[in-house]
Enzyme design. Structure first.
Site: not given
Ligand code: ADP
Length: 159
Positions: A17, A41, A90
């Site tokens: 992130h 959730k 990803r």
């Molecule tokens: P959600 O519950 O919407 O999936 P996340 O917090 O898991 O929320 O992810 C928010 C955003 O960050 C999404 O666009 C996700 O693809 C991106 N994201 C999560 N982990 C990574 C990572 N390791 N590298 C790049 N982007 C990521």
């Protein structure tokens, strides 16, 4: 002024992130990082805790503002004046979900577009859920999350 909106659960915020936010902060004049309330959730961290951690991690960025949201992404974008949603990609497995979400959002609001940043290879297998799982089993999360997040995780699991 170009305003971006990066939504997610951030349960918890990881280096993946942070990478997207860091690069997003260079693309936009202002970037809102929006922590979703996720009523349905079960999260490891409460909304307040997640917001607090994202705030701590992004405190050095003068153009990032952390907000929380319990409304439709596009509605919140309109309120904040953001014309772009930022998302991270990803592996191909993200693609289907993001494709659906992007087109759904576009149907609701044609004025708001989504932009994607491809993750760096080293973060392509990193997700909040794997960090949570690792932590649950007592593993070391140091390579995956900032120090403040690691401390919060250890506190949660009373390590
Ligand atoms: P959600 O519950 O919407 O999936 P996340 O917090 O898991 O929320 O992810 C928010 C955003 O960050 C999404 O666009 C996700 O693809 C991106 N994201 C999560 N982990 C990574 C990572 N390791 N590298 C790049 N982007 C990521």
């Amino acid at each position: 002024m170009k305003i971006g909106y990066y939504p997610g659960s951030f349960d918890p915020i990881t280096f993946g992130h942070v990478d997207i936010m860091t690069r997003g902060a260079q693309l936009f004049d202002k970037l809102y990082v929006s922590v979703s309330v996720n009523k349905n959730k079960n999260t490891l961290f409460t909304t307040e805790e997640r917001v607090e951690l994202v705030k701590k991690v992004t405190k050095e960025f003068s153009n990032i503002e952390v907000v929380q949201s319990d409304m439709l992404t596009v509605e919140h974008c309109k309120i904040l004046g953001a014309a772009h949603i930022l998302r991270g990609l990803r592996a191909v497995t993200d693609y289907d979900y993001e494709f659906q979400l992007t087109n759904f959002n576009r149907q609701i609001s044609k004025d708001i577009d989504t932009v994607f940043l491809m993750t760096q290879g080293k973060y392509s297998f990193l997700s909040s859920s794997s960090v949570r799982e690792l932590a649950e089993f007592g593993g070391d999360v140091t390579p995956f999350v900032p120090e403040v997040v690691k401390d919060a995780i250890n506190k949660k699991f009373k390590k």
